[in-house]
Structures are given as structure tokens and as C-alpha cells.
Design a protein around this motif. Structure first.
Motif, PDB file in Angstrom:
ATOM      1  N   ASN A   4       0.938  -1.048  -0.050  1.00  0.00           N
ATOM      2  CA  ASN A   4       0.039   0.026  -0.168  1.00  0.00           C
ATOM      3  C   ASN A   4       1.000   1.194  -0.014  1.00  0.00           C
ATOM      4  O   ASN A   4       0.789   2.175  -0.596  1.00  0.00           O
ATOM      5  N   ARG A   5       1.976   1.276   0.842  1.00  0.00           N
ATOM      6  CA  ARG A   5       2.892   2.441   0.824  1.00  0.00           C
ATOM      7  C   ARG A   5       3.543   2.814  -0.645  1.00  0.00           C
ATOM      8  O   ARG A   5       3.470   3.795  -1.201  1.00  0.00           O
ATOM      9  N   GLU A   6       3.845   1.593  -1.138  1.00  0.00           N
ATOM     10  CA  GLU A   6       4.417   1.641  -2.645  1.00  0.00           C
ATOM     11  C   GLU A   6       3.590   2.095  -3.497  1.00  0.00           C
ATOM     12  O   GLU A   6       3.892   3.075  -4.329  1.00  0.00           O
ATOM     13  N   SER A   7       2.211   1.562  -3.394  1.00  0.00           N
ATOM     14  CA  SER A   7       1.229   1.926  -4.380  1.00  0.00           C
ATOM     15  C   SER A   7       0.866   3.573  -4.196  1.00  0.00           C
ATOM     16  O   SER A   7       0.776   4.194  -5.151  1.00  0.00           O
ATOM     17  N   ALA A   8       1.091   4.027  -2.979  1.00  0.00           N
ATOM     18  CA  ALA A   8       0.506   5.345  -2.533  1.00  0.00           C
ATOM     19  C   ALA A   8       1.795   6.325  -3.156  1.00  0.00           C
ATOM     20  O   ALA A   8       1.560   7.463  -3.637  1.00  0.00           O
ATOM     21  N   ARG A   9       2.955   5.829  -3.031  1.00  0.00           N
ATOM     22  CA  ARG A   9       4.235   6.408  -3.356  1.00  0.00           C
ATOM     23  C   ARG A   9       4.083   6.674  -5.031  1.00  0.00           C
ATOM     24  O   ARG A   9       4.400   7.764  -5.650  1.00  0.00           O
ATOM     25  N   ARG A  10       3.609   5.570  -5.605  1.00  0.00           N
ATOM     26  CA  ARG A  10       3.619   5.578  -7.366  1.00  0.00           C
ATOM     27  C   ARG A  10       2.512   6.572  -7.755  1.00  0.00           C
ATOM     28  O   ARG A  10       2.560   7.414  -8.561  1.00  0.00           O
ATOM     29  N   SER A  11       1.343   6.647  -6.813  1.00  0.00           N
ATOM     30  CA  SER A  11       0.455   7.423  -7.025  1.00  0.00           C
ATOM     31  C   SER A  11       0.769   8.911  -6.818  1.00  0.00           C
ATOM     32  O   SER A  11       0.329   9.965  -7.646  1.00  0.00           O
ATOM     33  N   ARG A  12       1.396   9.365  -5.990  1.00  0.00           N
ATOM     34  CA  ARG A  12       1.911  10.523  -5.748  1.00  0.00           C
ATOM     35  C   ARG A  12       2.868  11.150  -6.679  1.00  0.00           C
ATOM     36  O   ARG A  12       2.898  12.148  -7.140  1.00  0.00           O
ATOM     37  N   MET A  13       3.657  10.151  -7.246  1.00  0.00           N
ATOM     38  CA  MET A  13       4.591  10.482  -8.300  1.00  0.00           C
ATOM     39  C   MET A  13       3.953  10.627  -9.799  1.00  0.00           C
ATOM     40  O   MET A  13       4.089  11.716 -10.531  1.00  0.00           O
ATOM     41  N   ARG A  14       2.872   9.853  -9.981  1.00  0.00           N
ATOM     42  CA  ARG A  14       1.787  10.100 -11.056  1.00  0.00           C
ATOM     43  C   ARG A  14       1.536  11.316 -10.816  1.00  0.00           C
ATOM     44  O   ARG A  14       1.426  12.128 -11.828  1.00  0.00           O
ATOM     45  N   LYS A  15       0.815  11.880  -9.837  1.00  0.00           N
ATOM     46  CA  LYS A  15       0.216  13.047  -9.607  1.00  0.00           C
ATOM     47  C   LYS A  15       1.148  14.286  -9.818  1.00  0.00           C
ATOM     48  O   LYS A  15       0.640  15.294 -10.537  1.00  0.00           O
ATOM     49  N   LEU A  16       2.351  14.285  -9.363  1.00  0.00           N
ATOM     50  CA  LEU A  16       3.353  15.066  -9.626  1.00  0.00           C
ATOM     51  C   LEU A  16       3.732  15.418 -10.960  1.00  0.00           C
ATOM     52  O   LEU A  16       3.853  16.278 -11.566  1.00  0.00           O
ATOM     53  N   GLN A  17       3.931  14.218 -11.873  1.00  0.00           N
ATOM     54  CA  GLN A  17       4.237  14.073 -13.218  1.00  0.00           C
ATOM     55  C   GLN A  17       3.042  14.994 -13.898  1.00  0.00           C
ATOM     56  O   GLN A  17       3.208  15.691 -14.823  1.00  0.00           O
ATOM     57  N   HIS A  18       1.764  14.711 -13.658  1.00  0.00           N
ATOM     58  CA  HIS A  18       0.600  15.181 -14.159  1.00  0.00           C
ATOM     59  C   HIS A  18       0.793  16.479 -13.925  1.00  0.00           C
ATOM     60  O   HIS A  18       0.383  17.257 -14.874  1.00  0.00           O
ATOM     61  N   LEU A  19       0.873  17.096 -12.680  1.00  0.00           N
ATOM     62  CA  LEU A  19       0.991  18.489 -12.453  1.00  0.00           C
ATOM     63  C   LEU A  19       1.871  19.264 -13.257  1.00  0.00           C
ATOM     64  O   LEU A  19       1.974  20.354 -13.705  1.00  0.00           O
ATOM     65  N   ASP A  20       3.170  18.681 -13.600  1.00  0.00           N
ATOM     66  CA  ASP A  20       4.286  19.161 -14.102  1.00  0.00           C
ATOM     67  C   ASP A  20       3.827  19.158 -15.634  1.00  0.00           C
ATOM     68  O   ASP A  20       3.878  20.309 -16.243  1.00  0.00           O
ATOM     69  N   VAL A  21       3.020  18.441 -16.314  1.00  0.00           N
ATOM     70  CA  VAL A  21       2.510  18.554 -17.517  1.00  0.00           C
ATOM     71  C   VAL A  21       1.424  19.701 -17.622  1.00  0.00           C
ATOM     72  O   VAL A  21       1.452  20.488 -18.537  1.00  0.00           O
ATOM     73  N   LEU A  22       0.714  19.666 -16.745  1.00  0.00           N
ATOM     74  CA  LEU A  22      -0.318  20.825 -16.647  1.00  0.00           C
ATOM     75  C   LEU A  22       0.293  22.315 -16.603  1.00  0.00           C
ATOM     76  O   LEU A  22      -0.189  23.135 -17.134  1.00  0.00           O
ATOM     77  N   VAL A  23       1.536  22.279 -15.715  1.00  0.00           N
ATOM     78  CA  VAL A  23       2.041  23.581 -15.476  1.00  0.00           C
ATOM     79  C   VAL A  23       2.836  24.062 -17.020  1.00  0.00           C
ATOM     80  O   VAL A  23       2.854  25.104 -17.382  1.00  0.00           O
ATOM     81  N   SER A  24       3.311  22.803 -17.396  1.00  0.00           N
ATOM     82  CA  SER A  24       3.921  23.378 -18.919  1.00  0.00           C
ATOM     83  C   SER A  24       2.848  23.507 -19.868  1.00  0.00           C
ATOM     84  O   SER A  24       3.250  24.654 -20.582  1.00  0.00           O
ATOM     85  N   GLN A  25       1.933  22.879 -19.867  1.00  0.00           N
ATOM     86  CA  GLN A  25       0.663  23.438 -20.668  1.00  0.00           C
ATOM     87  C   GLN A  25       0.269  24.732 -20.467  1.00  0.00           C
ATOM     88  O   GLN A  25      -0.120  25.584 -21.472  1.00  0.00           O
ATOM     89  N   GLU A  26      -0.093  24.842 -19.294  1.00  0.00           N
ATOM     90  CA  GLU A  26      -0.227  26.493 -18.877  1.00  0.00           C
ATOM     91  C   GLU A  26       0.446  27.393 -19.526  1.00  0.00           C
ATOM     92  O   GLU A  26       0.352  28.575 -20.030  1.00  0.00           O
ATOM     93  N   ALA A  27       1.876  27.197 -19.376  1.00  0.00           N
ATOM     94  CA  ALA A  27       3.132  27.991 -19.883  1.00  0.00           C
ATOM     95  C   ALA A  27       2.889  28.182 -21.215  1.00  0.00           C
ATOM     96  O   ALA A  27       2.755  29.383 -21.813  1.00  0.00           O
ATOM     97  N   GLN A  28       2.497  27.152 -21.976  1.00  0.00           N
ATOM     98  CA  GLN A  28       2.541  27.134 -23.498  1.00  0.00           C
ATOM     99  C   GLN A  28       1.191  27.880 -23.643  1.00  0.00           C
ATOM    100  O   GLN A  28       1.473  28.494 -24.749  1.00  0.00           O
TER     101      GLN A  28
END
Length: 144
Positions: free
Chosen positions: A31-55
Motif C-alpha cells: 500500500n505504501r509503494e502504491s501510494a508513493r507511485r500514485s503521488r509520483m503520477r500526480k506530480l508528473q501530471h501536475l508538471d505536464v499541466l504547468v507546462s501546458q499552462e505556460a505554453q
């Protein structure tokens, strides 16, 4: 005898406790590992959204500049058209006055004068001289 079945139950419980604990520990780690992966995916998605916002902000700024440039061009053309309309009106009135004087002179002198008639396009500038002629335009004409 009654104590013997209880001991068996308690001994099997004691034997299964480490197995249960081990499964709980593995599940917790999973569960901890799954939560860690989920947080990483959310951070990656946030990075993509921030990049799109800048564009999108950059595109928006470019579009705003283009709109401003086209608006300025439109205002310049509109002003020029207003000046040309005023000049057309003034020249039309002058021509009508000259024609009126020429008709008056012709009438009282008896001399035939060649008084030009005002063509329709001068009186009605929205009508084309050659309506059957097509107007060609291309994308290069609209670039600024």
C-alpha cells in the motif's frame, strides 16, 4: 479434555499469527509503494499541466499581439476609408455643381456642350464596375 481442544485452537492461532502479521506487513508495504507511485503520477501530471499552462499563456500573448496589430490596421484602413468617402462626397458635389453650371450655360447660350454624366460607381461606390470579374485572394495577403 475440554482444555485440550482449546489448546489446539490457541496453538493454531499462535502459529497463524506470524503468518497474518507477515501478510499485514506485506500489504502495508504494498500500500505504501502504491501510494508513493500514485503521488509520483500526480506530480508528473501536475508538471505536464504547468507546462501546458505556460505554453497556453505564450500562445495567448502572441494572439493578443496579433489581435492588437490587426485592430490597428483596421483602424488605419477605416480612417482612410472615411477620408476617401468624404473626398468622394466633396468631388461628387463639385462635379454636380459644374454639370449644373454647364447645363445653365448650354441652355442660355444655345451652344451644345458635352456634359459628362456621372457614372454609377461614383454615386454608388459599393457596386463594382465589373461584377462578373472575380476577386482573387490568398493567405499571403492576410499575413502581418
Amino acid at each position: 479434555m475440554s482444555s485440550s481442544p482449546t489448546r489446539r485452537a490457541s496453538s493454531s492461532e499462535e502459529e497463524s499469527k506470524p503468518a497474518i502479521e507477515e501478510r499485514k506487513r506485506k500489504r502495508m508495504l504494498s500500500n505504501r509503494e502504491s501510494a508513493r507511485r500514485s503521488r509520483m503520477r500526480k506530480l508528473q501530471h501536475l508538471d505536464v499541466l504547468v507546462s501546458q499552462e505556460a505554453q497556453l499563456k505564450t500562445q495567448n500573448a502572441k494572439f493578443s499581439e496579433q489581435i492588437q496589430a490587426v485592430t490597428q490596421q483596421y483602424m488605419a484602413v477605416d480612417t482612410e476609408n472615411a477620408i476617401l468617402r468624404a473626398q468622394l462626397n466633396e468631388l461628387t458635389q463639385r462635379l454636380q455643381s459644374v454639370n449644373s453650371v454647364l447645363r445653365f450655360v448650354e441652355e442660355f447660350s444655345g451652344i451644345a456642350m458635352d456634359i459628362p454624366e456621372m457614372p454609377d460607381p461614383i454615386l454608388k461606390p459599393w457596386r463594382l464596375l465589373y461584377p462578373a470579374q472575380s476577386i482573387m485572394a490568398n493567405a499571403e495577403m492576410l499575413q502581418f
